[in-house]
Each structure stands twice: as structure tokens, then as C-alpha cells.
Design an enzyme around this catalytic site. Structure first.
Site, PDB file in Angstrom:
ATOM      1  CG  HIS A   1      -0.214  -0.229   2.519  1.00 29.75           C
ATOM      2  ND1 HIS A   1       0.176  -1.479   2.935  1.00 29.75           N
ATOM      3  CD2 HIS A   1       0.188   0.632   3.481  1.00 29.75           C
ATOM      4  CE1 HIS A   1       0.786  -1.383   4.096  1.00 29.75           C
ATOM      5  NE2 HIS A   1       0.823  -0.117   4.457  1.00 29.75           N
TER       6      HIS A   1
ATOM      7  CG  HIS B   1       1.205   5.230   3.937  1.00 30.00           C
ATOM      8  ND1 HIS B   1       0.496   5.171   5.118  1.00 30.00           N
ATOM      9  CD2 HIS B   1       1.889   4.059   3.866  1.00 30.00           C
ATOM     10  CE1 HIS B   1       0.753   4.018   5.735  1.00 30.00           C
ATOM     11  NE2 HIS B   1       1.610   3.324   4.994  1.00 30.00           N
TER      12      HIS B   1
HETATM   13  P1  AMP Z   1       2.138   0.248   7.232  1.00 38.55           P
HETATM   14  O1  AMP Z   1       2.875   0.534   8.509  1.00 38.55           O
HETATM   15  O2  AMP Z   1       2.746   0.951   6.056  1.00 38.55           O
HETATM   16  O3  AMP Z   1       1.930  -1.236   7.011  1.00 38.55           O
HETATM   17  O4  AMP Z   1       0.738   0.947   7.387  1.00 38.55           O
HETATM   18  C1  AMP Z   1      -0.439   0.286   7.666  1.00 38.55           C
HETATM   19  C2  AMP Z   1      -1.495   1.343   7.768  1.00 38.55           C
HETATM   20  O5  AMP Z   1      -2.759   0.724   7.667  1.00 38.55           O
HETATM   21  C3  AMP Z   1      -1.468   2.118   9.086  1.00 38.55           C
HETATM   22  O6  AMP Z   1      -1.251   3.506   8.809  1.00 38.55           O
HETATM   23  C4  AMP Z   1      -2.850   1.866   9.677  1.00 38.55           C
HETATM   24  O7  AMP Z   1      -3.397   2.987  10.296  1.00 38.55           O
HETATM   25  C5  AMP Z   1      -3.655   1.449   8.449  1.00 38.55           C
HETATM   26  N1  AMP Z   1      -4.782   0.573   8.737  1.00 38.55           N
HETATM   27  C6  AMP Z   1      -4.782  -0.576   9.436  1.00 38.55           C
HETATM   28  N2  AMP Z   1      -6.012  -1.126   9.456  1.00 38.55           N
HETATM   29  C7  AMP Z   1      -6.808  -0.300   8.744  1.00 38.55           C
HETATM   30  C8  AMP Z   1      -8.197  -0.303   8.391  1.00 38.55           C
HETATM   31  N3  AMP Z   1      -9.020  -1.292   8.786  1.00 38.55           N
HETATM   32  N4  AMP Z   1      -8.677   0.716   7.644  1.00 38.55           N
HETATM   33  C9  AMP Z   1      -7.855   1.719   7.242  1.00 38.55           C
HETATM   34  N5  AMP Z   1      -6.549   1.777   7.531  1.00 38.55           N
HETATM   35  C10 AMP Z   1      -6.028   0.794   8.272  1.00 38.55           C
END
Ligand code: AMP
Ligand code: ZN
Length: 134
Positions: A98, A100
Site C-alpha cells: 500500500h 500512503h
Molecule cells: P504500514 O505501517 O505501512 O503497514 O501501514 C499500515 C497502515 O494501515 C497504518 O497507517 C494503519 O493505520 C492502516 N490501517 C490498518 N487497518 C486499517 C483499516 N481497517 N482501515 C484503514 N486503515 C487501516
């Protein structure tokens, strides 16, 4: 597979959907750096950039180019950071790739990482090692 983002794609878990097409989904990050912080994912499960086929990568970047201006216009931000935490060491928590899109505002108190100067000979040494692996 127990992947939270696949569940969001499948509609098993709700999300604030920003954008969707045949290959890409974008939704609001649940714990935003700033309001409007948006995650952009391929609908198919790929763990990280190494697994992501080139065609999917192109589609993601094309979608990001479309979504980011809307995030800026919708939030009033003048700039954004585009982030990819690739691998656990880099802070990847959800193992479904993903990007950001993080809208940024003047004086929002978030800082970029701090660089530090190379030691003597270190740049040439690491450069050689990297190039040997291309
Ligand atoms: P990463 O550290 O790059 O893997 O980021 C994962 C991101 O996913 C974090 O910023 C979380 O806040 C976000 N996240 C986790 N669960 C959800 C969810 N159900 N809906 C939206 N964002 C999420
Ligand atoms: Zn997944």
C-alpha cells in the site's frame, strides 16, 4: 489468507472508500498522519514492491496521480508525502502493499527523516556494492 486489506477489498471490513477501479482501491487510513491520509492498494494481494508485477505498479502510480490532487484539493493541503513501507524493518505492518498519500500542512509538526553525511570513502563503497547487484 488473513489479510485485513483483502477483507476491505472484499467488503468484509468497512472502509472510507476514496477511489475504486478494476485494479485499484483507495481508502482513508484509519489512523491518519493528517485528515485525508489515503492508502492506495492493488485489489489483488501482493506483499510488497518485489512481488508487484510491473503492470500493477503502473496502474497504482496512475491511480495515485489521479487521487493525490483530489486529496490536496479536498483537504486544502499544498503538498503531500508519498510513502511505501517496504518490509517490516521499514515499518510495514500490513503485508499487502500500500502507498500512503499523506497530505501536509505548514507547521503540522511532522518531520522528514534526518540525513547524515557520508564518512570518507563510504559513498563510493556502497555505490559499487549497489551497482554490482543491478
Ligand atoms: P504500514 O505501517 O505501512 O503497514 O501501514 C499500515 C497502515 O494501515 C497504518 O497507517 C494503519 O493505520 C492502516 N490501517 C490498518 N487497518 C486499517 C483499516 N481497517 N482501515 C484503514 N486503515 C487501516
Ligand atoms: Zn491482501
Amino acid at each position: 489468507m488473513d489479510c485485513i486489506f483483502c477483507k476491505i477489498v472484499g467488503g468484509e471490513i468497512p472502509s472510507y472508500k476514496v477511489y475504486e477501479d478494476d485494479n485499484v482501491l483507495a481508502f482513508l487510513d484509519i489512523t491518519p498522519v493528517n485528515p485525508g491520509h489515503t492508502l492506495v492498494i492493488p485489489k489483488k494481494h501482493y506483499e510488497n514492491l518485489f512481488d508487484l508485477p510491473e503492470e500493477e505498479a503502473k496502474k497504482l502510480i496512475v491511480a495515485i496521480k489521479k487521487i493525490a490532487p483530489a486529496v490536496l484539493a479536498g483537504t486544502g493541503a499544498k503538498g503531500f508525502n508519498l510513502g511505501l513501507n517496504n518490509g517490516g524493518t521499514a515499518g510495514q505492518i500490513v503485508n499487502h502493499i500500500h502507498f500512503h498519500i499523506m497530505p501536509r500542512f505548514e507547521n503540522d509538526d511532522y518531520e522528514l527523516w534526518h540525513g547524515q553525511a557520508y564518512m570518507d570513502g563510504q559513498a563510493a563503497e556502497v555505490l559499487e556494492k549497489i551497482k554490482n547487484n543491478l
